[in-house]
Design an enzyme around this catalytic site. Structure first.
Site, short mmCIF file in Angstrom:
data_model
loop_
_atom_site.label_atom_id
_atom_site.label_comp_id
_atom_site.label_asym_id
_atom_site.label_seq_id
_atom_site.Cartn_x
_atom_site.Cartn_y
_atom_site.Cartn_z
N SER A 132 0.91 -0.65 -1.33
CA SER A 132 -0.40 -1.15 -1.79
C SER A 132 -0.48 -1.53 -3.26
O SER A 132 -1.51 -2.03 -3.70
CB SER A 132 -1.49 -0.13 -1.48
OG SER A 132 -1.80 -0.14 -0.12
N LYS A 179 -9.38 0.80 -9.77
CA LYS A 179 -9.49 0.72 -8.31
C LYS A 179 -10.54 1.73 -7.84
O LYS A 179 -10.60 2.85 -8.34
CB LYS A 179 -8.13 1.02 -7.68
CG LYS A 179 -8.08 0.86 -6.17
CD LYS A 179 -6.67 1.10 -5.62
CE LYS A 179 -6.63 0.92 -4.12
NZ LYS A 179 -5.29 1.11 -3.56
N SER A 205 -3.46 -2.49 -0.32
CA SER A 205 -4.90 -2.28 -0.41
C SER A 205 -5.48 -2.56 -1.80
O SER A 205 -6.69 -2.69 -1.95
CB SER A 205 -5.24 -0.83 -0.01
OG SER A 205 -4.65 0.08 -0.93
#
Length: 493
Positions: free
Chosen positions: A183, A79, A159
């Site tokens: 998330s 990420k 997210s």
């Protein structure tokens, strides 16, 4: 090549060990898959072809010498919130344009030390603020899943939408992700993958771009429960550079799989039956209850009375911490700089150009609730509510409950560029209704796929555990997975 990318981490690990495949072959298969699919899915914001190949080559050499690490040769996506030395790290925000850190986050350093291979950086909501991966400066990620008979694009959740989409589309063997209010768990539920948010303090936050420091926690997204357990073992560690890091031994999470849940007490919170919850979510929940009951678990009704206050309290605490954390992005030492007539004007111009609409909204909310006239009325009250939420869980666990079963999300994945949600941020925030309590209380939570809805889209269940008892979650999630099966999207990209 696609048969190589279809391997789970556990399967690839065994084949690499047996020298049936090489890390280079596996990495090349993933790089080819990314090159073919990324224009359609937009899961990666940077692909590190050369670095991946040299890491894979080094893995092959270590395997040949009998020096393989726990994740030797396993290609992973990272990420874009995790600092990766010398590699694009922008939290998918314009404000960090061109930023390449000179250091490695503790989580990624742990993974590379165990032999994992970095494929690249994954798309995400800007600075981890969002529930649909539509706030990214690099554009939205598309969910690899589509409704039956439809070509409409769906969101992968957020997210960590890039992490979840890449895992579901077989563009990496597994991925790192972070969870501040859901998330990891919400995108996992939307994409038919497994995601665990560890207990606060179990995994180091050092080198991870901060959103809300008292809520942020890193964890893995993987194809199945076993893979999530393997990744979690490598990611977790004591880290003296993170003052919230806890000095507890990291168990062998994989060893918990297959252990019986006979006699385990599973709590079902009545407050999670929210108004307007779709019938398919209620049905899935009942199915999950039955799966655990059939495996010998004891099901008990429980009450978490302050649940209804969790979402409003979260959307005070998280933006307050974010407004403080994001004050450091000012265009002086790194990232974007927009010239101004003086330094104050430069700050203003840089931040106005650098942050997107949703991030600005949350910074403004956070600054407002921390301001002198409103601190007691909002922020202090939200922190008191947070204490009550934590106490609700403590009371339930004190009565002998081992884990709590809830839905992971109030719906399946929704459409990309949904106008209703775009115009009403509160409706978007409601996506976190089942997940934020876990962050507010600092507890571990796992999302596991448990079925498909009428349109053929994946739905997930969430298990919430006692502090630092992630093993129990892996154990119970494995039971649900064994009963429900695994889910893979039909390829359209």
């Amino acid at each position: 090549m696609s048969e190589l990318t279809a391997l789970t981490i556990a399967e690839a690990r065994d084949k690499l060990k047996a020298k049936a495949i090489t890390a280079t072959e596996l990495t090349d298969a993933y790089l080819s898959a990314i090159d073919a699919a990324n224009d359609a899915i937009n899961a990666y914001v940077a692909v590190t072809h050369d670095q991946a190949r040299s890491m894979a080559k080094a893995s092959d050499e270590r395997i040949a010498k009998g020096e393989a690490g726990a994740l030797e040769g396993i290609p992973l996506g990272v990420k874009d919130l995790f600092a990766t030395k010398g590699v694009h790290t922008q939290a998918c925000s314009h404000i960090l344009d061109g930023f390449k850190p000179e250091y490695e986050s503790t989580v990624t350093a742990n993974l590379w030390a165990d032999g994992a291979v970095m494929l690249g950086k994954l798309n995400m909501d800007e600075v981890a603020m969002g529930s649909s991966n539509e706030t990214s400066y690099y554009g939205p990620v598309k969910n690899p899943w589509r409704a039956k008979g439809s070509n409409a694009d769906l969101v992968p959740g957020g997210s960590s939408g890039g992490s979840a989409a890449a895992v579901a589309a077989h563009l990496c063997a597994g991925a790192t992700a972070t969870d501040t209010g859901g998330s990891i768990r919400q995108p996992a539920a939307f994409t038919g993958t497994v995601g665990i948010k560890p207990t606060y303090g179990r995994v180091s936050r050092w080198g991870t771009v901060a959103f809300a420091s008292s809520l942020d926690q890193a964890g893995p997204i993987a194809r199945d429960v076993r893979d999530a357990a393997i990744l979690m073992k490598s990611m977790a560690s004591l880290d003296l550079k993170d003052t919230t890091s806890v000095d507890l031994p990291v168990p062998d999470y994989e060893a918990a799989l297959g252990r019986s849940v006979k006699g385990m007490k599973i709590g079902i919170p009545r407050e999670y039956r929210v108004d307007g919850m779709p019938g398919e979510i209620e049905e899935l929940w009942q199915k999950g209850i039955q799966y655990l009951k059939d495996a010998g678990a004891e099901i008990v009704d429980i009450s978490l009375p302050h649940t209804k206050y969790a979402l409003p309290a979260y959307y005070i605490v998280a933006p307050a911490e974010a407004s403080s954390n994001l004050a450091r992005y000012d265009g002086v030492r790194y990232g974007l700089r927009v010239p101004g007539k003086d330094i104050a004007d430069m700050y203003e111009q840089t931040r106005a150009a650098g942050f997107g609409k949703e991030v600005k909204r949350r910074i403004m909310i956070g600054t407002y609730v921390l301001s002198a006239g409103y601190y007691d009325a909002y922020y202090l009250r939200a922190q008191k509510v947070r204490t009550l939420i934590k106490k609700d869980f403590e009371d339930v666990f004190a009565k002998g409950v081992d884990a709590i079963l809830t839905p992971a999300t109030p719906s399946a994945a929704f459409g990309l560029a949904d106008e209703v949600l775009a115009n009403d941020p509160v409706k978007m925030y409601l996506n976190d209704i089942f997940t934020v309590t876990v962050n507010m209380a600092g507890l571990p939570g796992i999302a596991v796929p448990a079925g498909l809805n009428g349109q053929g889209l994946p739905l997930g269940l969430q298990l919430i555990g006692r502090p630092f008892e992630e093993e129990t979650l892996f154990q119970a999630a494995h039971v649900i997975e064994q009963a429900a099966g695994r889910f893979t999207p039909a390829k359209w990209w």
